[in-house]
Design a protein around this motif. Structure first.
Motif, PDB file in Angstrom:
ATOM      1  N   UNK A   1      -9.691  -6.049   5.243  1.00 42.38           N
ATOM      2  CA  UNK A   1      -8.765  -6.652   6.213  1.00 42.38           C
ATOM      3  C   UNK A   1      -7.534  -5.780   6.455  1.00 42.38           C
ATOM      4  N   UNK A   2      -7.482  -4.614   5.804  1.00 42.47           N
ATOM      5  CA  UNK A   2      -6.354  -3.709   5.997  1.00 42.47           C
ATOM      6  C   UNK A   2      -5.200  -3.937   5.051  1.00 42.47           C
ATOM      7  N   UNK A   3      -5.405  -4.719   3.993  1.00 43.58           N
ATOM      8  CA  UNK A   3      -4.357  -4.978   2.999  1.00 43.58           C
ATOM      9  C   UNK A   3      -4.524  -4.013   1.837  1.00 43.58           C
ATOM     10  N   UNK A   4      -3.469  -3.261   1.559  1.00 44.37           N
ATOM     11  CA  UNK A   4      -3.493  -2.329   0.429  1.00 44.37           C
ATOM     12  C   UNK A   4      -3.209  -3.093  -0.861  1.00 44.37           C
ATOM     13  N   UNK A   5      -4.089  -2.954  -1.837  1.00 41.86           N
ATOM     14  CA  UNK A   5      -3.931  -3.647  -3.113  1.00 41.86           C
ATOM     15  C   UNK A   5      -3.567  -2.628  -4.187  1.00 41.86           C
ATOM     16  N   UNK A   6      -2.394  -2.805  -4.783  1.00 43.23           N
ATOM     17  CA  UNK A   6      -1.954  -1.960  -5.902  1.00 43.23           C
ATOM     18  C   UNK A   6      -2.292  -2.697  -7.189  1.00 43.23           C
TER      19      UNK A   6
END
Length: 344
Positions: free
Chosen positions: A300-305
């Motif tokens: 969905x285009x969410x960057x997960x750190x």
């Protein structure tokens, strides 16, 4: 010869005070003292005493806790032959494993655990040795056999098992749930180690089938998550990052639940997830679930750190730089899909 007489032509100046007071038979022979003379010195009323088989204290009267530690290690074969064999310190080099390491409650006392009894009050000293060693427990020395010897940590010149291994060996002889809980939570609260390392050792020792250990582990994991969350708050506050939305759930509009996040910056579509899982028997399903959630968010285009308690403990500034880079990089990415953010 009396106890003030020099032992031999070989000087003792290279030894510490306790090493001069506690010697094994091999060391005494190396300093020119015969077995017959050693036996004579250890007669009732004599200046020496035999503390363990082949291990002698070169003074009469009570022995100190430090002398008992060194006597236990000499009995178990460290240093090898009394010649000061080097031991590998955790994380340094590829030296061969140590011949013997203090573990259990004695090791926890050396690590300064307030929940562990002081050394002087211990009736026994647990010493970790390779499983192939032909040696028996005796006196106040209880041998614990290891399939693989851990790297030792030197504390006051004494080779001591790392905290997770020492905890597992201590817990193995406990049936008091409250004592187990205090030991495990102190290990995390005081920064000795992380929950995952403790649970890994308990699993290896097959202790997670015991109800009182399972209850203590649940308290340990809760403590570990609380500490990790505090460090994450400090990361945002102390390194000047913009305030995120804390502890939120994400959903697609009118669609399925995407999962919970510890921190989320909606404008940049950057999320932080704390991984406080520990290796347990049912961990595979949980790992798969976390991996699926992360993949769904990234599609969905969410960057997960992804941050672990160990990363936050050992490198807070470095992890802050990772989060800051992700926030800055959002300007070069395609806009993320619209999601609904709800309190968790």
């Amino acid at each position: 010869m009396n106890h003030n007489t020099p032992l031999s032509p070989r000087p003792l100046s290279h030894l510490t005070d306790v090493q001069r007071r506690v010697l094994c038979a091999n060391q005494l022979r190396a300093h020119g003292v015969s077995a017959a003379r050693t036996a004579a010195q250890c007669r009732p009323g004599g200046p020496w005493q035999q503390l363990l088989p082949g291990v002698y204290v070169l003074h009469p009267g009570p022995v100190t806790s430090e002398e008992r530690l060194h006597a236990a290690l000499l009995y178990a074969g460290w240093p090898a032959g009394g010649r000061g064999k080097a031991i590998p310190v955790q994380g340094q080099g590829r030296d061969e494993p140590p011949a013997a390491v203090v573990t259990g409650f004695a090791a926890l006392a050396m690590h300064r655990f307030s929940a562990a009894p002081p050394l002087l009050s211990l009736d026994r000293i647990d010493v970790l040795v390779p499983r192939t060693r032909r040696l028996r427990s005796t006196g106040f020395v209880q041998l614990v056999r290891a399939q693989v010897m851990p790297g030792a940590q030197l504390i006051s010149g004494v080779p001591v098992a790392p905290v997770p291994r020492a905890l597992a060996d201590a817990v193995a002889v406990l049936d008091d749930a409250e004592v187990v809980r205090r030991l495990l939570t102190e290990a995390v609260r005081c920064g000795h180690t992380e929950p995952a390392a403790i649970v890994g050792e308990l699993t290896q020792a097959r202790l997670l089938s015991l109800p009182h250990v399972v209850d203590a582990v649940d308290a340990l994991l809760a403590e570990g998550r609380s500490i990790a969350e505090d460090r994450l708050y400090a990361l945002v506050r102390d390194f000047g990052l913009p305030d995120p939305l804390w502890n939120v759930d994400l959903r697609l509009p009118g669609g399925p639940h995407l999962g919970g996040l510890d921190a989320y910056w909606p404008e940049q579509a950057v999320a932080v997830e704390l991984d406080t899982r520990a290796s347990r028997q049912d961990d595979d399903a949980l790992f798969s679930e976390c991996a699926r959630k992360r993949e769904a968010l990234e599609r969905l285009g969410i960057t997960v750190v992804h941050l672990t308690p160990k990363k936050l403990r050992d490198g807070l500034e470095q992890q802050a730089a990772v989060v800051r880079t992700a926030l800055m990089a959002s300007a070069q990415r395609e806009p993320a899909a619209y999601v609904v953010v709800l309190p968790r």
